[in-house]
Design a protein around this motif. Structure first.
Motif, PDB file in Angstrom:
ATOM      1  N   ARG A 284     -14.801   5.855   3.505  1.00 41.81           N
ATOM      2  CA  ARG A 284     -14.515   5.810   4.929  1.00 41.81           C
ATOM      3  C   ARG A 284     -13.235   5.018   5.177  1.00 41.81           C
ATOM      4  O   ARG A 284     -12.349   5.430   5.929  1.00 41.81           O
ATOM      5  CB  ARG A 284     -15.704   5.183   5.687  1.00 41.81           C
ATOM      6  CG  ARG A 284     -15.419   4.726   7.125  1.00 41.81           C
ATOM      7  CD  ARG A 284     -14.865   5.827   7.999  1.00 41.81           C
ATOM      8  NE  ARG A 284     -15.674   7.060   7.913  1.00 41.81           N
ATOM      9  CZ  ARG A 284     -15.203   8.269   8.170  1.00 41.81           C
ATOM     10  NH1 ARG A 284     -13.935   8.422   8.500  1.00 41.81           N
ATOM     11  NH2 ARG A 284     -15.986   9.327   8.072  1.00 41.81           N
ATOM     12  N   ALA A 285     -13.134   3.876   4.473  1.00 44.65           N
ATOM     13  CA  ALA A 285     -11.944   3.030   4.629  1.00 44.65           C
ATOM     14  C   ALA A 285     -10.686   3.819   4.266  1.00 44.65           C
ATOM     15  O   ALA A 285      -9.684   3.823   4.998  1.00 44.65           O
ATOM     16  CB  ALA A 285     -12.065   1.788   3.751  1.00 44.65           C
ATOM     17  N   PRO A 320      -0.039   3.003  -1.630  1.00 46.55           N
ATOM     18  CA  PRO A 320       0.027   1.639  -1.081  1.00 46.55           C
ATOM     19  C   PRO A 320      -0.821   1.476   0.182  1.00 46.55           C
ATOM     20  O   PRO A 320      -1.536   0.491   0.333  1.00 46.55           O
ATOM     21  CB  PRO A 320       1.516   1.481  -0.759  1.00 46.55           C
ATOM     22  CG  PRO A 320       2.205   2.399  -1.715  1.00 46.55           C
ATOM     23  CD  PRO A 320       1.291   3.574  -1.876  1.00 46.55           C
ATOM     24  N   ALA A 321      -0.785   2.485   1.065  1.00 43.40           N
ATOM     25  CA  ALA A 321      -1.580   2.412   2.301  1.00 43.40           C
ATOM     26  C   ALA A 321      -3.060   2.326   1.972  1.00 43.40           C
ATOM     27  O   ALA A 321      -3.802   1.534   2.567  1.00 43.40           O
ATOM     28  CB  ALA A 321      -1.307   3.631   3.166  1.00 43.40           C
ATOM     29  N   ARG A 327      -8.094  -3.492   0.637  1.00 48.35           N
ATOM     30  CA  ARG A 327      -8.118  -4.973   0.548  1.00 48.35           C
ATOM     31  C   ARG A 327      -8.549  -5.566   1.884  1.00 48.35           C
ATOM     32  O   ARG A 327      -9.201  -6.612   1.946  1.00 48.35           O
ATOM     33  CB  ARG A 327      -6.737  -5.485   0.127  1.00 48.35           C
ATOM     34  CG  ARG A 327      -6.399  -5.016  -1.290  1.00 48.35           C
ATOM     35  CD  ARG A 327      -5.414  -5.918  -2.044  1.00 48.35           C
ATOM     36  NE  ARG A 327      -5.477  -5.568  -3.469  1.00 48.35           N
ATOM     37  CZ  ARG A 327      -4.420  -5.150  -4.191  1.00 48.35           C
ATOM     38  NH1 ARG A 327      -3.227  -5.065  -3.631  1.00 48.35           N
ATOM     39  NH2 ARG A 327      -4.574  -4.833  -5.460  1.00 48.35           N
ATOM     40  N   SER A 328      -8.196  -4.857   2.980  1.00 49.42           N
ATOM     41  CA  SER A 328      -8.534  -5.401   4.310  1.00 49.42           C
ATOM     42  C   SER A 328     -10.051  -5.389   4.542  1.00 49.42           C
ATOM     43  O   SER A 328     -10.566  -6.097   5.396  1.00 49.42           O
ATOM     44  CB  SER A 328      -7.840  -4.581   5.398  1.00 49.42           C
ATOM     45  OG  SER A 328      -8.483  -3.323   5.529  1.00 49.42           O
ATOM     46  N   LYS A 337     -12.461  -6.221  -6.918  1.00 46.25           N
ATOM     47  CA  LYS A 337     -11.007  -6.068  -6.808  1.00 46.25           C
ATOM     48  C   LYS A 337     -10.589  -4.605  -6.744  1.00 46.25           C
ATOM     49  O   LYS A 337     -11.407  -3.703  -6.938  1.00 46.25           O
ATOM     50  CB  LYS A 337     -10.331  -6.744  -8.000  1.00 46.25           C
ATOM     51  CG  LYS A 337     -10.785  -6.161  -9.339  1.00 46.25           C
ATOM     52  CD  LYS A 337     -10.150  -6.917 -10.510  1.00 46.25           C
ATOM     53  CE  LYS A 337     -10.754  -6.437 -11.829  1.00 46.25           C
ATOM     54  NZ  LYS A 337     -10.217  -7.176 -12.988  1.00 46.25           N
ATOM     55  N   VAL A 338      -9.289  -4.363  -6.432  1.00 43.93           N
ATOM     56  CA  VAL A 338      -8.730  -3.013  -6.394  1.00 43.93           C
ATOM     57  C   VAL A 338      -7.624  -2.911  -7.440  1.00 43.93           C
ATOM     58  O   VAL A 338      -6.742  -3.768  -7.497  1.00 43.93           O
ATOM     59  CB  VAL A 338      -8.125  -2.689  -5.010  1.00 43.93           C
ATOM     60  CG1 VAL A 338      -7.547  -1.277  -5.008  1.00 43.93           C
ATOM     61  CG2 VAL A 338      -9.160  -2.852  -3.917  1.00 43.93           C
ATOM     62  N   LEU A 339      -7.701  -1.877  -8.307  1.00 43.94           N
ATOM     63  CA  LEU A 339      -6.649  -1.645  -9.303  1.00 43.94           C
ATOM     64  C   LEU A 339      -5.836  -0.430  -8.880  1.00 43.94           C
ATOM     65  O   LEU A 339      -6.384   0.546  -8.340  1.00 43.94           O
ATOM     66  CB  LEU A 339      -7.277  -1.389 -10.680  1.00 43.94           C
ATOM     67  CG  LEU A 339      -8.224  -2.474 -11.201  1.00 43.94           C
ATOM     68  CD1 LEU A 339      -8.850  -2.044 -12.526  1.00 43.94           C
ATOM     69  CD2 LEU A 339      -7.478  -3.794 -11.341  1.00 43.94           C
TER      70      LEU A 339
END
Lengths: 421, 421
Positions: A284-285, A320-321, A327-328, A337-339
């Motif tokens: 969803r994000a 990037p978006a 992360r938000s 985490k996000v890779l």
């Protein structure tokens, strides 16, 4: 006598000489006794030049005005082709997208065609005229503003007109001879394909084949409009995209080809609570960030810590978006985490033959293993296998698979049965 | 707060830098609290470049397609100006002639405005937007085709919109500071005029003054729209064209200036039977050739042979057609021969003062005689005297008249009374 829609790309219209040559081809078709509707892209680099001008006067041009600006390019090329046809003694009339009845949504820069009301075109055809329509553009249903259809828009215009007019075929002219079993720049002995089904072409386009845009093929399939991909520089037969894999006798089903795509990036969300609904929150994000997801992999839950990972691919431009958005919401969702990795490429094997011939996946992986290519992620459909590899290994992978399945040269591109899928 | 229509010529929009400067001027006007409607011509040489392209693909481009082609130029410039305005933080929206409701006749290349239905413009203004309209173009009432208004079309678009919207003023921006008592390139001490009446401006334009096209002034006069001629490169006051000579107190009436025209040719039809209706036959023939006649002189009948001569002037471009047409009816009408001379020029003195001050014609002719300029033909209106002279003597004539009537420098441009007209 047939109704033929022809679409010519910008490189086929880059100067007066080429415009005259295109006009000759159009008039030949008309003289052969066919009704002809032509869709032209903007001349050569016109669109890029206009974009440059726009950036010079405004760092972030408003989409509505950008559409007003860019659509001028197709008006120019279409009017010029109409004149060139006239100078050959034939009669032609050019129409803007709006005049041609191409009704779209109001999403400037990426509008979708809602309806086509080709009354004026039909009338001009009945008067024996060659009809030209400015591609890539339409008029919004609500605000009556000028809109553009986004990448590959002119192809979509051509297919939409062919569907609305009940054309017998939609010929797409560009600088390639048609569809090949792989990109000839990577695989020298790539073989030309005379015919491809809609489903196979859809998978090819989705897998990165650039000849036709996914959207245009989807449109053609929905309205069952045969597409004939041809070169405007030769009289070679080209490739016909038509029919369904359902109509192919199983024993005749073959593998179509190998496609590759270097435009994607990989995002991995690590340590997501393995609780129903949390994966949905992640997607969803990403959706909220207007990012389209391609391949998806969710690891089997690591029971020991009740957490799981989700990996997906998306366009590099949107990477990037997607990461920023994720992360938000990291705290809210509670993942670790996000890779992010955009040094990757996707390699796909497509073909109806996959359904009837076992062992394709095995052979596919063996071929990559033998070539020393490491597989990062696998996803499959009924008629496609795709893997994610290092971008530096894309060419090697394409060659290996193309070779392993004997798609090249004059060799028959069938899959040897009994290799156990 | 007023409603201001501004028109910018192509030279004011020749590149991104100038477009940004024009945008700044527009935004300033808006910030001053006015509603602003802007009409832009095509950038710099765009129209000529498009014409060149057209000629390359077709020696004689069909007018409808030529209009489709050329109108792209104004779409481009208007969209770019809208973007430049947006980058300055103001809000703008551009419209094509068709979207702006500029309804015209179907005469491609030289269409006339039939009606203006500015509903969308009004709505955009009510929303506080700066409105931009592509000049020079409209949509034909019958066929709904794209049309162009011919020379000076963008000025006419601006005046027509000003009239339809009830604007307070129509500002025409070009590369000159306004109207002068003569062409400063010929008369160094030519004086700038702050105000000119419609009638005087009409005569000036008809007499060859290039600043404003006759058509646009006629339109402005009919709908009583004040025109403010200004330079887009300076903040000088420019010249306001408004009001009628009827409103000028006789004693204040002055001479406006000297205009010249090198675009005409002289045709003389010799030996026409001096019988009622034969002169009409000559003019009918010329009219049938679509040639506009300017000055006309019919010699007093030469009683001895019952024949007469008719001399008229017409645009040089149309001269050959007029002569050809006349020769084709020579036998039928029974005149002796046709003489043609395009090495001529027209010099005119214009001014409401002529009505109240006697002796202007005498002084006019004396000035030319003193300068050794031979007069070939004279024609006058209530506020204009025009003479035909050798084209090589035009400059000399302009200087002599401008000087004789003291139109130059800071000297008051009145006519000294009592010189006996």
């Amino acid at each position: 006598m047939a109704l033929v829609v022809q679409k010519y790309g910008g490189s086929s219209l880059s100067d007066a000489e080429r415009i005259r040559r295109v006009a000759e081809r159009i008039v030949e078709t008309k003289k052969a006794g066919h009704d002809v509707v032509v869709v032209c892209s903007a001349m050569g680099d016109t669109t890029d030049d206009l974009l440059d001008l726009a950036k010079q006067v405004c760092p972030a041009p408003p989409p509505r005005e950008l559409d007003m600006l860019l659509t001028a390019g197709e008006r120019i090329s279409n009017a010029l082709v109409a004149m060139a046809i006239d100078s050959l003694g034939a009669r032609a009339m050019s129409f803007t997208g709006s005049q041609a009845g191409v009704i779209t949504t109001g999403t400037h820069g990426n509008a979708k065609i809602i309806d086509v009301t080709p009354g004026r075109l039909r009338q001009a055809l009945d008067e024996g005229l060659i009809v030209l329509v400015a591609g890539f553009q339409g008029v919004s249903q609500d605000s009556k503003d000028v809109t553009t259809l986004g990448r590959g828009g002119s192809d979509t215009t051509a297919v939409a007109l062919a569907a609305a007019l009940g054309a017998d075929v939609c010929e797409i002219y560009s600088d390639v001879d048609g569809i090949f079993t792989a990109d000839p720049r990577i695989v020298p002995n790539a073989r030309h394909l005379d015919k491809v089904t809609f489903e196979e072409m859809l998978e090819m386009a989705a897998a990165g084949a650039k000849v036709l845009m996914l959207r245009c093929v989807e449109y053609a399939r929905r309205y069952n409009v045969p597409i004939h991909v041809r070169s405007s520089y030769s009289d070679k037969p080209g490739t016909v995209v038509t029919g369904s894999i359902e109509d192919i006798p199983m024993e005749d089903a073959i593998l179509t080809g190998v496609a590759h795509d270097r435009t994607e990036a990989r995002v991995t969300v690590v340590g997501i609570p393995d609780v129903p609904g949390y994966a949905a929150k992640v997607f969803r994000a990403v959706a909220d960030a207007d990012v389209n997801i391609d391949m998806v992999l969710q690891n089997a839950s690591k029971v020991e810590d009740g957490k799981t990972d989700i990996t997906f691919t998306c366009p590099r431009s949107a990477g990037p978006a997607a990461v920023e958005k994720l992360r938000s919401v990291q705290e809210e969702i509670g993942f670790t985490k996000v890779l992010y990795d955009d040094l990757i490429g996707k390699v796909s094997l497509i073909g109806a033959g996959m359904r009837s011939h076992p062992g394709v996946t095995a052979k596919f992986c063996e071929a990559l293993a033998d070539a020393g290519v490491n597989i990062d992620l696998i996803s499959t459909s009924e008629i496609r296998i795709s893997v994610l590899v290092k971008d530096t290994e894309v060419d090697k992978a394409v060659k290996a698979i193309h070779d392993a399945f004997g798609l090249g040269g004059d060799e028959e591109a069938i899959v040897y049965a009994g290799t156990g899928r």
